[in-house]
Design a protein around this motif. Structure first.
Motif, PDB file in Angstrom:
ATOM      1  N   GLY A 152     -69.762 -25.560   8.144  1.00 47.72           N
ATOM      2  CA  GLY A 152     -69.738 -26.758   9.165  1.00 47.72           C
ATOM      3  C   GLY A 152     -70.896 -26.010  10.127  1.00 47.72           C
ATOM      4  N   LEU A 153     -71.919 -25.205   9.384  1.00 50.42           N
ATOM      5  CA  LEU A 153     -72.972 -24.561  10.230  1.00 50.42           C
ATOM      6  C   LEU A 153     -73.830 -25.466  10.819  1.00 50.42           C
ATOM      7  CD1 LEU A 153     -73.711 -21.754  11.302  1.00 50.42           C
ATOM      8  CD2 LEU A 153     -74.746 -21.578   9.015  1.00 50.42           C
ATOM      9  N   LYS A 154     -74.213 -25.948  11.830  1.00 45.44           N
ATOM     10  CA  LYS A 154     -75.236 -26.580  12.248  1.00 45.44           C
ATOM     11  C   LYS A 154     -76.878 -26.078  12.147  1.00 45.44           C
ATOM     12  CE  LYS A 154     -72.367 -29.377  15.565  1.00 45.44           C
ATOM     13  NZ  LYS A 154     -71.393 -28.981  15.004  1.00 45.44           N
ATOM     14  N   ILE A 155     -77.551 -26.919  11.713  1.00 42.07           N
ATOM     15  CA  ILE A 155     -78.847 -26.268  11.311  1.00 42.07           C
ATOM     16  C   ILE A 155     -79.772 -27.430  11.559  1.00 42.07           C
ATOM     17  CG2 ILE A 155     -80.360 -25.888   9.188  1.00 42.07           C
ATOM     18  CD1 ILE A 155     -77.806 -24.876   7.455  1.00 42.07           C
ATOM     19  N   GLU A 156     -81.035 -26.817  12.225  1.00 41.01           N
ATOM     20  CA  GLU A 156     -82.214 -27.669  12.613  1.00 41.01           C
ATOM     21  C   GLU A 156     -83.300 -27.509  11.543  1.00 41.01           C
ATOM     22  OE1 GLU A 156     -82.049 -27.704  17.386  1.00 41.01           O
ATOM     23  OE2 GLU A 156     -83.847 -26.688  16.597  1.00 41.01           O
ATOM     24  N   PHE A 157     -83.916 -28.294  10.893  1.00 42.03           N
ATOM     25  CA  PHE A 157     -85.053 -28.412   9.904  1.00 42.03           C
ATOM     26  C   PHE A 157     -86.353 -29.145  10.250  1.00 42.03           C
ATOM     27  CE2 PHE A 157     -86.586 -29.755   5.463  1.00 42.03           C
ATOM     28  CZ  PHE A 157     -86.822 -28.615   5.279  1.00 42.03           C
ATOM     29  N   VAL A 158     -87.206 -28.433  10.717  1.00 40.56           N
ATOM     30  CA  VAL A 158     -88.438 -28.939  11.319  1.00 40.56           C
ATOM     31  C   VAL A 158     -89.667 -28.769  10.659  1.00 40.56           C
ATOM     32  CG1 VAL A 158     -89.554 -29.236  13.564  1.00 40.56           C
ATOM     33  CG2 VAL A 158     -87.206 -28.292  13.333  1.00 40.56           C
ATOM     34  N   GLU A 159     -90.472 -29.865  10.237  1.00 41.67           N
ATOM     35  CA  GLU A 159     -91.582 -29.566   9.861  1.00 41.67           C
ATOM     36  C   GLU A 159     -92.399 -28.901  10.882  1.00 41.67           C
ATOM     37  OE1 GLU A 159     -95.520 -31.944   7.588  1.00 41.67           O
ATOM     38  OE2 GLU A 159     -93.812 -33.214   8.491  1.00 41.67           O
ATOM     39  N   GLY A 160     -93.418 -28.018  10.224  1.00 40.68           N
ATOM     40  CA  GLY A 160     -94.394 -27.438  11.196  1.00 40.68           C
ATOM     41  C   GLY A 160     -95.524 -28.565  11.718  1.00 40.68           C
ATOM     42  N   GLY A 161     -96.330 -28.073  12.836  1.00 41.75           N
ATOM     43  CA  GLY A 161     -97.324 -28.882  13.269  1.00 41.75           C
ATOM     44  C   GLY A 161     -96.850 -29.836  14.570  1.00 41.75           C
ATOM     45  N   THR A 162     -95.604 -29.143  15.048  1.00 43.42           N
ATOM     46  CA  THR A 162     -94.935 -30.208  16.211  1.00 43.42           C
ATOM     47  C   THR A 162     -95.932 -30.140  17.518  1.00 43.42           C
ATOM     48  OG1 THR A 162     -94.030 -27.995  17.080  1.00 43.42           O
ATOM     49  CG2 THR A 162     -92.700 -29.397  15.749  1.00 43.42           C
ATOM     50  N   ARG A 163     -96.783 -29.444  17.522  1.00 48.39           N
ATOM     51  CA  ARG A 163     -97.577 -29.913  18.686  1.00 48.39           C
ATOM     52  C   ARG A 163     -98.510 -31.002  18.726  1.00 48.39           C
ATOM     53  NH1 ARG A 163    -102.598 -25.509  20.240  1.00 48.39           N
ATOM     54  NH2 ARG A 163    -101.158 -24.444  21.693  1.00 48.39           N
ATOM     55  N   TYR A 164     -98.648 -31.560  17.829  1.00 46.72           N
ATOM     56  CA  TYR A 164     -99.564 -32.891  17.716  1.00 46.72           C
ATOM     57  C   TYR A 164     -98.375 -34.145  17.103  1.00 46.72           C
ATOM     58  CZ  TYR A 164    -102.974 -29.305  17.094  1.00 46.72           C
ATOM     59  OH  TYR A 164    -103.663 -28.086  17.204  1.00 46.72           O
ATOM     60  N   ARG A 165     -97.278 -33.837  17.255  1.00 47.60           N
ATOM     61  CA  ARG A 165     -96.306 -35.150  17.077  1.00 47.60           C
ATOM     62  C   ARG A 165     -95.422 -35.454  18.407  1.00 47.60           C
ATOM     63  NH1 ARG A 165     -94.477 -32.224  12.600  1.00 47.60           N
ATOM     64  NH2 ARG A 165     -92.644 -31.897  13.353  1.00 47.60           N
ATOM     65  N   ASP A 166     -95.668 -36.692  18.776  1.00 53.05           N
ATOM     66  CA  ASP A 166     -94.654 -37.059  20.096  1.00 53.05           C
ATOM     67  C   ASP A 166     -93.193 -36.903  19.520  1.00 53.05           C
ATOM     68  OD1 ASP A 166     -96.829 -37.844  21.361  1.00 53.05           O
ATOM     69  OD2 ASP A 166     -96.685 -39.999  20.819  1.00 53.05           O
ATOM     70  N   ASP A 167     -92.836 -37.168  18.397  1.00 58.14           N
ATOM     71  CA  ASP A 167     -91.605 -37.009  18.000  1.00 58.14           C
ATOM     72  C   ASP A 167     -91.407 -35.549  17.176  1.00 58.14           C
ATOM     73  OD1 ASP A 167     -88.887 -36.790  16.951  1.00 58.14           O
ATOM     74  OD2 ASP A 167     -89.037 -38.781  16.154  1.00 58.14           O
ATOM     75  N   PRO A 168     -90.716 -34.482  17.449  1.00 57.77           N
ATOM     76  CA  PRO A 168     -90.781 -33.198  16.767  1.00 57.77           C
ATOM     77  C   PRO A 168     -90.247 -33.529  15.611  1.00 57.77           C
ATOM     78  CG  PRO A 168     -89.229 -33.166  18.495  1.00 57.77           C
ATOM     79  CD  PRO A 168     -89.909 -34.490  18.784  1.00 57.77           C
ATOM     80  N   GLY A 169     -89.478 -34.550  15.300  1.00 56.31           N
ATOM     81  CA  GLY A 169     -89.029 -34.796  13.856  1.00 56.31           C
ATOM     82  C   GLY A 169     -87.875 -33.590  13.289  1.00 56.31           C
ATOM     83  N   ILE A 170     -87.086 -33.412  14.274  1.00 56.02           N
ATOM     84  CA  ILE A 170     -85.907 -32.502  13.770  1.00 56.02           C
ATOM     85  C   ILE A 170     -84.819 -33.198  12.996  1.00 56.02           C
ATOM     86  CG2 ILE A 170     -84.221 -31.041  14.886  1.00 56.02           C
ATOM     87  CD1 ILE A 170     -85.896 -30.406  17.257  1.00 56.02           C
ATOM     88  N   GLN A 171     -84.661 -32.577  11.961  1.00 53.64           N
ATOM     89  CA  GLN A 171     -83.491 -33.076  11.165  1.00 53.64           C
ATOM     90  C   GLN A 171     -82.318 -31.903  11.513  1.00 53.64           C
ATOM     91  OE1 GLN A 171     -83.833 -33.626   6.923  1.00 53.64           O
ATOM     92  NE2 GLN A 171     -86.223 -33.463   7.053  1.00 53.64           N
ATOM     93  N   GLU A 172     -81.109 -32.563  11.853  1.00 58.52           N
ATOM     94  CA  GLU A 172     -79.979 -32.070  12.406  1.00 58.52           C
ATOM     95  C   GLU A 172     -78.901 -32.107  11.140  1.00 58.52           C
ATOM     96  OE1 GLU A 172     -78.711 -33.605  16.063  1.00 58.52           O
ATOM     97  OE2 GLU A 172     -80.408 -32.646  17.184  1.00 58.52           O
ATOM     98  N   LEU A 173     -78.811 -31.099  10.495  1.00 60.58           N
ATOM     99  CA  LEU A 173     -77.976 -31.139   9.299  1.00 60.58           C
ATOM    100  C   LEU A 173     -76.650 -30.207   9.586  1.00 60.58           C
ATOM    101  CD1 LEU A 173     -80.864 -30.303   6.790  1.00 60.58           C
ATOM    102  CD2 LEU A 173     -79.987 -32.306   7.656  1.00 60.58           C
ATOM    103  N   ALA A 174     -75.859 -29.918   8.559  1.00 65.96           N
ATOM    104  CA  ALA A 174     -74.553 -29.164   8.685  1.00 65.96           C
ATOM    105  C   ALA A 174     -74.040 -28.743   7.204  1.00 65.96           C
ATOM    106  CB  ALA A 174     -73.628 -30.094   9.409  1.00 65.96           C
TER     107      ALA A 174
END
Length: 272
Positions: A201-223
């Motif tokens: 049940g560990l909550k994990i954020e998984f994100v592609e680099g280059g967030t500066r140039y995206r309006d949506d940071p595109g964070i995947q919230e996993l467990a």
């Protein structure tokens, strides 16, 4: 026992609900290698160590390198520390043996304060040092325990698993899919441990680099599942950031102490 009384105090001082990734620390901590897969007899990888809001941009502060360790396929490796600037620290890792290298900033310890003779004093040290570090007559003891790990992986030649063995301290990622055999569009499976036990049940954020140039940071919230396993899928090739944290517990001498644990990693997914 004296130590047990203060382990109990640690539990009271840290009796908080689970901390989600990003809540306790706004800036992401990361190690970014110049390459993750290399060929040849010998090579060198340059690694940037920084904390920032955007991935992977130098805009906040450098990471300290006092807790830097590099484990190679045949044991510890001595990095060549170049130094720290205003926004990043930099070091080189010589790759002289074929196989996989685990590059990590890892720390664990305890800190707190107590009252004695009408004065508040501070203490910092290891769990083993706590009983002797805090005087027997101390009152109003406030103790916190933490373990953090920030890491990345590089491979020279064929990947192996010699450097990937867990230490049993804090949150660790035990790759099921090798961390240097990741391909965009194909699921990768990782197992997470907390102090050596499956972290369900560990909550994990998984994100592609280059967030500066995206309006949506595109964070995947996993467990993670009941065995501590999670599946990562990258839609595009590139460097990705993974972060998780929680409140765990250690038991020693029949007393439980709360412990703040955190983990971050940078992984590269290659094109098909």
């Amino acid at each position: 026992m004296f130590a047990n009384r203060y382990l109990a105090a640690a539990g009271l001082a840290l009796s908080l609900s689970t901390i989600l990734p990003g809540e306790a620390q706004a800036h992401r901590r990361w190690l970014l290698p110049s390459a993750t897969i290399l060929a040849g007899e010998e090579e060198t990888v340059t690694v940037d160590a920084a904390a920032s809001n955007a991935l992977f941009v130098f805009e906040h502060r450098p990471m300290g390198l006092d807790d830097l360790t590099v484990t190679g396929p045949d044991g510890p490796v001595e990095p060549d520390v170049i130094g720290s600037g205003a926004y990043r620290s930099v070091f080189d890792v010589p790759l002289k043996a074929q196989g996989t290298y685990r590059i990590a900033l890892a720390s664990d310890g305890m800190m707190g304060s107590y009252m004695i003779d009408g004065e508040r004093r501070r203490w910092r040290g290891s769990r083993a040092e706590m009983a002797s570090g805090i005087p027997a007559g101390a009152t109003d003891v406030r103790i916190s325990e933490s373990a953090s790990r920030t890491e990345t992986f590089v491979t020279l030649g064929a990947p192996d698993e010699a450097a990937l063995a867990p230490t049993g301290k804090g949150i660790e990622m035990v790759p099921i899919t090798h961390p240097n055999d990741l391909v965009a569009g194909e699921p990768a499976r990782m197992k997470f441990l907390a102090d050596g036990k499956p972290a369900a049940g560990l909550k994990i954020e998984f994100v592609e680099g280059g967030t500066r140039y995206r309006d949506d940071p595109g964070i995947q919230e996993l467990a993670t599942d009941a065995q501590g396993i999670v599946e990562l899928t990258a839609s595009e090739p590139g460097y990705y950031y993974l972060e998780t944290s929680n409140q765990g517990s250690n038991v020693e001498g029949g007393e439980a102490a709360r412990k703040r644990m955190s983990y971050t990693a940078v992984l590269e997914f290659l094109p098909l």
